[in-house]
Design a protein around this motif. Sequence first.
Motif, PDB file in Angstrom:
ATOM      1  N   THR A 135       0.926  -1.275   0.065  1.00 30.56           N
ATOM      2  CA  THR A 135       0.099   0.090   0.220  1.00 30.56           C
ATOM      3  C   THR A 135       0.884   1.293  -0.105  1.00 30.56           C
ATOM      4  O   THR A 135       0.986   2.270  -0.685  1.00 30.56           O
ATOM      5  CB  THR A 135      -1.049  -0.021   1.055  1.00 30.56           C
ATOM      6  N   ALA A 136       1.822   1.281   0.807  1.00 33.10           N
ATOM      7  CA  ALA A 136       2.788   2.444   0.956  1.00 33.10           C
ATOM      8  C   ALA A 136       3.506   2.636  -0.450  1.00 33.10           C
ATOM      9  O   ALA A 136       3.588   3.718  -0.890  1.00 33.10           O
ATOM     10  CB  ALA A 136       3.854   2.330   2.134  1.00 33.10           C
ATOM     11  N   ARG A 137       3.790   1.567  -1.071  1.00 38.05           N
ATOM     12  CA  ARG A 137       4.636   1.568  -2.278  1.00 38.05           C
ATOM     13  C   ARG A 137       3.729   2.226  -3.444  1.00 38.05           C
ATOM     14  O   ARG A 137       4.014   3.328  -4.149  1.00 38.05           O
ATOM     15  CB  ARG A 137       5.214   0.206  -2.683  1.00 38.05           C
ATOM     16  N   LEU A 138       2.483   1.544  -3.517  1.00 37.76           N
ATOM     17  CA  LEU A 138       1.453   2.176  -4.346  1.00 37.76           C
ATOM     18  C   LEU A 138       1.181   3.848  -4.121  1.00 37.76           C
ATOM     19  O   LEU A 138       1.110   4.429  -5.197  1.00 37.76           O
ATOM     20  CB  LEU A 138       0.165   1.463  -4.423  1.00 37.76           C
ATOM     21  N   LEU A 139       0.976   4.123  -2.929  1.00 37.81           N
ATOM     22  CA  LEU A 139       0.566   5.460  -2.520  1.00 37.81           C
ATOM     23  C   LEU A 139       1.841   6.229  -2.840  1.00 37.81           C
ATOM     24  O   LEU A 139       1.585   7.543  -3.545  1.00 37.81           O
ATOM     25  CB  LEU A 139       0.309   5.707  -1.213  1.00 37.81           C
ATOM     26  N   ALA A 140       3.060   6.004  -2.574  1.00 39.29           N
ATOM     27  CA  ALA A 140       4.025   6.906  -2.962  1.00 39.29           C
ATOM     28  C   ALA A 140       4.392   6.974  -4.380  1.00 39.29           C
ATOM     29  O   ALA A 140       5.038   8.038  -4.821  1.00 39.29           O
ATOM     30  CB  ALA A 140       5.402   6.278  -2.393  1.00 39.29           C
ATOM     31  N   ALA A 141       3.969   6.125  -5.216  1.00 38.66           N
ATOM     32  CA  ALA A 141       3.960   6.363  -6.784  1.00 38.66           C
ATOM     33  C   ALA A 141       2.789   7.079  -7.289  1.00 38.66           C
ATOM     34  O   ALA A 141       2.743   7.137  -8.434  1.00 38.66           O
ATOM     35  CB  ALA A 141       4.159   4.943  -7.131  1.00 38.66           C
ATOM     36  N   GLY A 142       2.081   7.551  -6.291  1.00 33.60           N
ATOM     37  CA  GLY A 142       1.195   8.403  -6.918  1.00 33.60           C
ATOM     38  C   GLY A 142      -0.205   7.482  -7.361  1.00 33.60           C
ATOM     39  O   GLY A 142      -1.284   8.123  -7.823  1.00 33.60           O
ATOM     40  N   HIS A 143      -0.233   6.306  -6.884  1.00 34.18           N
ATOM     41  CA  HIS A 143      -1.478   5.291  -7.362  1.00 34.18           C
ATOM     42  C   HIS A 143      -2.442   5.201  -6.263  1.00 34.18           C
ATOM     43  O   HIS A 143      -2.515   4.391  -5.443  1.00 34.18           O
ATOM     44  CB  HIS A 143      -0.890   3.984  -7.546  1.00 34.18           C
ATOM     45  N   SER A 144      -3.384   6.387  -6.270  1.00 35.56           N
ATOM     46  CA  SER A 144      -4.196   6.594  -5.044  1.00 35.56           C
ATOM     47  C   SER A 144      -5.626   6.017  -5.250  1.00 35.56           C
ATOM     48  O   SER A 144      -6.509   6.144  -4.413  1.00 35.56           O
ATOM     49  CB  SER A 144      -4.046   8.026  -4.535  1.00 35.56           C
ATOM     50  N   GLU A 145      -5.780   5.847  -6.520  1.00 32.78           N
ATOM     51  CA  GLU A 145      -7.256   5.761  -6.824  1.00 32.78           C
ATOM     52  C   GLU A 145      -7.581   4.281  -6.589  1.00 32.78           C
ATOM     53  O   GLU A 145      -6.841   3.536  -6.212  1.00 32.78           O
ATOM     54  CB  GLU A 145      -7.452   5.927  -8.294  1.00 32.78           C
ATOM     55  N   PRO A 146      -9.164   3.930  -6.480  1.00 37.26           N
ATOM     56  CA  PRO A 146      -9.675   2.809  -5.884  1.00 37.26           C
ATOM     57  C   PRO A 146      -9.087   1.593  -6.735  1.00 37.26           C
ATOM     58  O   PRO A 146      -8.918   0.595  -6.337  1.00 37.26           O
ATOM     59  CB  PRO A 146     -11.139   3.101  -6.054  1.00 37.26           C
ATOM     60  N   ARG A 147      -8.735   1.688  -8.010  1.00 34.30           N
ATOM     61  CA  ARG A 147      -8.432   0.748  -8.748  1.00 34.30           C
ATOM     62  C   ARG A 147      -7.326   0.180  -8.331  1.00 34.30           C
ATOM     63  O   ARG A 147      -6.707  -0.898  -8.923  1.00 34.30           O
ATOM     64  CB  ARG A 147      -8.423   1.228 -10.237  1.00 34.30           C
ATOM     65  N   TYR A 148      -6.471   0.633  -7.530  1.00 38.04           N
ATOM     66  CA  TYR A 148      -5.242   0.254  -7.047  1.00 38.04           C
ATOM     67  C   TYR A 148      -5.381  -0.726  -5.825  1.00 38.04           C
ATOM     68  O   TYR A 148      -4.423  -1.433  -5.515  1.00 38.04           O
ATOM     69  CB  TYR A 148      -4.099   1.288  -6.703  1.00 38.04           C
ATOM     70  N   HIS A 149      -6.429  -0.704  -5.371  1.00 35.73           N
ATOM     71  CA  HIS A 149      -6.861  -1.608  -4.060  1.00 35.73           C
ATOM     72  C   HIS A 149      -6.349  -3.080  -4.383  1.00 35.73           C
ATOM     73  O   HIS A 149      -5.604  -3.585  -3.484  1.00 35.73           O
ATOM     74  CB  HIS A 149      -8.147  -1.669  -3.787  1.00 35.73           C
ATOM     75  N   PRO A 150      -6.746  -3.646  -5.520  1.00 40.85           N
ATOM     76  CA  PRO A 150      -6.301  -5.051  -5.532  1.00 40.85           C
ATOM     77  C   PRO A 150      -5.076  -5.290  -5.598  1.00 40.85           C
ATOM     78  O   PRO A 150      -4.467  -6.371  -5.189  1.00 40.85           O
ATOM     79  CB  PRO A 150      -7.100  -5.711  -6.946  1.00 40.85           C
ATOM     80  N   ALA A 151      -4.256  -4.241  -6.150  1.00 46.69           N
ATOM     81  CA  ALA A 151      -2.766  -4.648  -6.414  1.00 46.69           C
ATOM     82  C   ALA A 151      -2.000  -4.454  -4.700  1.00 46.69           C
ATOM     83  O   ALA A 151      -0.814  -4.843  -4.603  1.00 46.69           O
ATOM     84  CB  ALA A 151      -2.350  -3.338  -7.228  1.00 46.69           C
ATOM     85  N   SER A 152      -2.820  -3.924  -3.868  1.00 47.56           N
ATOM     86  CA  SER A 152      -2.161  -3.714  -2.609  1.00 47.56           C
ATOM     87  C   SER A 152      -2.579  -5.207  -1.701  1.00 47.56           C
ATOM     88  O   SER A 152      -1.787  -5.132  -0.517  1.00 47.56           O
ATOM     89  CB  SER A 152      -2.762  -2.755  -1.765  1.00 47.56           C
ATOM     90  N   ARG A 153      -3.091  -5.949  -2.263  1.00 45.90           N
ATOM     91  CA  ARG A 153      -3.587  -7.228  -1.513  1.00 45.90           C
ATOM     92  C   ARG A 153      -3.625  -8.334  -2.403  1.00 45.90           C
ATOM     93  O   ARG A 153      -4.810  -8.802  -2.592  1.00 45.90           O
ATOM     94  CB  ARG A 153      -4.872  -6.967  -0.707  1.00 45.90           C
ATOM     95  N   PRO A 154      -2.569  -8.638  -3.447  1.00 49.31           N
ATOM     96  CA  PRO A 154      -2.725  -9.646  -4.303  1.00 49.31           C
ATOM     97  C   PRO A 154      -3.085 -11.043  -3.657  1.00 49.31           C
ATOM     98  O   PRO A 154      -2.798 -11.123  -2.698  1.00 49.31           O
ATOM     99  CB  PRO A 154      -1.311  -9.556  -4.972  1.00 49.31           C
ATOM    100  N   PRO A 155      -3.274 -12.244  -4.574  1.00 49.07           N
ATOM    101  CA  PRO A 155      -3.709 -13.245  -3.898  1.00 49.07           C
ATOM    102  C   PRO A 155      -2.601 -14.028  -3.323  1.00 49.07           C
ATOM    103  O   PRO A 155      -2.741 -14.604  -2.351  1.00 49.07           O
ATOM    104  CB  PRO A 155      -3.594 -14.244  -5.400  1.00 49.07           C
ATOM    105  N   LEU A 156      -1.276 -13.750  -3.479  1.00 42.48           N
ATOM    106  CA  LEU A 156      -0.158 -14.268  -2.402  1.00 42.48           C
ATOM    107  C   LEU A 156      -0.535 -13.536  -1.228  1.00 42.48           C
ATOM    108  O   LEU A 156      -0.059 -14.371   0.076  1.00 42.48           O
ATOM    109  CB  LEU A 156       1.360 -13.877  -3.103  1.00 42.48           C
ATOM    110  N   VAL A 157      -0.732 -12.480  -0.809  1.00 40.34           N
ATOM    111  CA  VAL A 157      -0.955 -11.797   0.336  1.00 40.34           C
ATOM    112  C   VAL A 157      -1.878 -12.891   1.221  1.00 40.34           C
ATOM    113  O   VAL A 157      -1.763 -12.872   2.537  1.00 40.34           O
ATOM    114  CB  VAL A 157      -1.389 -10.284   0.323  1.00 40.34           C
ATOM    115  N   GLU A 158      -2.985 -13.034   0.604  1.00 35.93           N
ATOM    116  CA  GLU A 158      -4.196 -14.053   1.083  1.00 35.93           C
ATOM    117  C   GLU A 158      -3.527 -15.421   1.193  1.00 35.93           C
ATOM    118  O   GLU A 158      -3.729 -15.946   2.507  1.00 35.93           O
ATOM    119  CB  GLU A 158      -5.189 -13.840   0.258  1.00 35.93           C
ATOM    120  N   SER A 159      -2.971 -15.834   0.168  1.00 36.72           N
ATOM    121  CA  SER A 159      -2.604 -17.428   0.258  1.00 36.72           C
ATOM    122  C   SER A 159      -1.337 -17.611   1.284  1.00 36.72           C
ATOM    123  O   SER A 159      -1.236 -18.892   1.958  1.00 36.72           O
ATOM    124  CB  SER A 159      -2.417 -18.070  -1.190  1.00 36.72           C
TER     125      SER A 159
END
Length: 461
Positions: free
Chosen positions: A194-218
């Motif tokens: 999440t911090a990496r996405l926000l630091a890169a300016g990716h703050s829109e809702p569409r970046y939510h899945p990239a902050s918690r990809p399947p490996l985060v869950e599995s």
Amino acid sequence: MAQPLDLIVRNGVVVTAADTRRLDVGVRDGVVVALGTNLPEAPVLDASGCYVFPGFVDPHVHLQLRVGDIVSTDDFETGTVAAACGGVTTLADFTGNARGDDLAEGVRARWAEAEGRIAVDLALHLTLTDASETTLAALPALAAAGHTSAKLYMTYAGLRLDDGEMLRALAACHAQRILPLVHAENHDAVAYLTARLLAAGHSEPRYHPASRPPLVESEAAQRALALAAMVDAPVYLAHVTCRETLAAIAQARARGQQVVAETCPQYLALSSACFDAPGFEAAKYVCTPPLRPAGHGDALWTALAEDELQIVSTDHCPWNHEVEKQRGRDAFSQIPNGLPGVETRIPLLYGLGVAQARLSLQRFVAVAASEPARALGLFPRKGTIAVGSDADLAILDPRGTTTMQAAGLHQRVDYTPFEGWTVPGRLVATVSRGEVIVREGQFLGRRGRGRLLCRQPSPWA
Ligand code: URP
Ligand code: ZN
């Protein structure tokens, strides 16, 4: 002479997880007392041409959930009325205690919020927000009082348990036959991504899945299952979303572990393509774990049909798009997570599952009624239609259709992720302990009529 019946549900096709039979259902004092074709005269609910299902059981909802200074929008009244209108007669919610709080007091406080307000029956999962000696020492009395399941979060600040705490909590639950429901996501990985996405300016809702990809869950699921194996404890994995977690479950079962696994309609019916919605519209789809790319949903349907997944809950946790979700305008990580769905689960599961031949009628009943009841330690009182069971029924006309629109639903939230969807099948009545509480979409029951449920240990615990 035999006592008269209070109600007969006549001319329907009775469906349980075991079979499908044309039978009338006789009810007295809120309980099924007869199943047959020649029942004595009594007030009739005609179910001609319809399926008569057990009242459905949703084992995972968050009504009036406090998160910081906001509260999920359905309270115990509106949420349970919406559930009833969606064919659901039993819900399970959670205690709201914070880390360090007294757990027994957490149960009392949450009961007090629900009591006198619920329209259908309600169980409470304990929430284990820490694994201190004091907290774990409260478990024997709570289990004996009928609180036989507990939620363990591996993420969310203030709620999550670290690995040592997970081990202690899993072992303590196992000792009391309390079934542990695990929210599996790697907390540190979410924080980093999440911090990496926000630091890169990716703050829109569409970046939510990239902050918690399947490996985060599995990864977290695999870890939870490994920790459980070390203390010989069963695990109920909440909201499984992806192939990677299905693989972790299969691996754990192959080494002999007891794993119960749940998914939700949003993971079956939607995909991360929803995040292509323009602008802030995509905030409507922010839930955790997130929606996955197309393909994972097909794997989940197959896993449900093949008993790799046992349960479909909703994880109903509604926030208005025009109010609470707006908190994340500047950063997706501030969008309150959760989707509404307590009223739409059964229409979706029947319409997309049974009507599209992904699930048999028996499997549909199993995943939406019988297995959730079993997990909660309520089967066969709930989750089936049998002599001696509570007379909880949901009557569905397969010739009808259901169109989902927020404006026509009882959920107290300004959208549904399924707006405008039409599916085969129409719920025509809901019966709770022998009382017809919904007819043709109208709630006829009384708010406050629902009961707080004390439970047996689940056979899986
Ligand atoms: O996004 C979700 N699922 N919110 C509800 C809390 C939880 O994680 O179960
Ligand atoms: Zn969760």
